[in-house]
Enzyme design. Structure first.
Site, PDB file in Angstrom:
ATOM      1  N   ASP A  74      -1.112 -12.427  10.001  1.00 41.21           N
ATOM      2  CA  ASP A  74      -1.320 -11.457  11.073  1.00 41.21           C
ATOM      3  C   ASP A  74      -2.427 -10.493  10.636  1.00 41.21           C
ATOM      4  O   ASP A  74      -2.756 -10.417   9.446  1.00 41.21           O
ATOM      5  CB  ASP A  74      -0.002 -10.719  11.320  1.00 41.21           C
ATOM      6  N   ASP A 115      -3.209  -6.781  12.305  1.00 44.64           N
ATOM      7  CA  ASP A 115      -2.821  -5.375  12.355  1.00 44.64           C
ATOM      8  C   ASP A 115      -1.419  -5.188  11.783  1.00 44.64           C
ATOM      9  O   ASP A 115      -0.465  -5.838  12.215  1.00 44.64           O
ATOM     10  CB  ASP A 115      -2.868  -4.862  13.787  1.00 44.64           C
TER      11      ASP A 115
END
Length: 204
Positions: A46, A48
């Site tokens: 991922d 953020d």
């Protein structure tokens, strides 16, 4: 960082944005042993809250909002040395809408990718989903329909692959893809530091 579609050459439509924001490197180094291609471990990650700290408004659309998590680069270099390939998978709710214009995201995303590249870390695939959950698209985590199709150029070894993220959706994505789920420590839940994640992955 490979063959990237130049977004400014296309009229913008949110329903096409996922395809335009998919970056696949033009050449995939393959591991061949005795004439047979050997599956490689892949780290799905991922962005953020995992590579970068997530700002309070959940949008990295200005350079001053870019703050890497502690020890993320040296940890990824350790993981790379263990033979892992990297795939970035990120949900960006409403990207391209008036509240989240594309130009700020584009500049920051390009900066982040180039920053990691300058340290020896490249992403073979980058998948950005701009849709809201209610749109029920196939490119949004935790669904895996889009990423499965994009993995065709890579011979992926699920038993040694993993997903690193900070939210429950990332953990569900890992389960749906059949890879190990690793949660990074974040405001969304207790997890591991990046050095601890590297420790786990280098022993799989």
């Amino acid at each position: 960082y490979g063959a990237m579609t130049h977004l400014e050459n296309f009229p913008f439509r949110r329903d096409r944005f996922i395809h335009l924001m998919t970056i696949i490197r033009s050449q995939f180094p393959r591991m061949i042993v005795g004439g047979v291609e050997v599956p490689q471990p892949v780290l799905f990650v991922d962005r953020d809250g995992t590579l970068c700290h997530e700002p309070h408004d959940y949008k990295i659309d200005r350079f001053e909002k870019i703050q890497l998590l502690e020890n993320v680069i040296p940890s990824l270099l350790r993981i790379k040395s263990a033979g892992y390939r990297f795939v970035m998978v990120s949900n960006q709710d409403g990207l391209g809408a008036s509240a989240y214009p594309r130009h700020g995201f584009d500049s920051c995303q390009n900066f982040i990718v180039e920053l990691f590249k300058s340290q020896g870390i490249s992403f073979d695939i980058i998948l950005i989903c701009p849709h809201y959950p209610a749109e029920l698209c196939e490119c949004r985590k935790p669904r895996v329909g889009k990423i499965r199709g994009l993995l065709d150029p890579i011979s992926c070894d699920p038993s040694r692959s993993a997903m690193v993220g900070d939210r429950d959706g990332d953990m569900e994505f890992a389960k749906n893809l059949g890879v190990t789920a690793l949660r990074v420590d974040s405001p969304f839940g207790a997890g591991l530091s990046w050095p601890s994640i590297a420790d786990v992955l280098t022993t799989l």
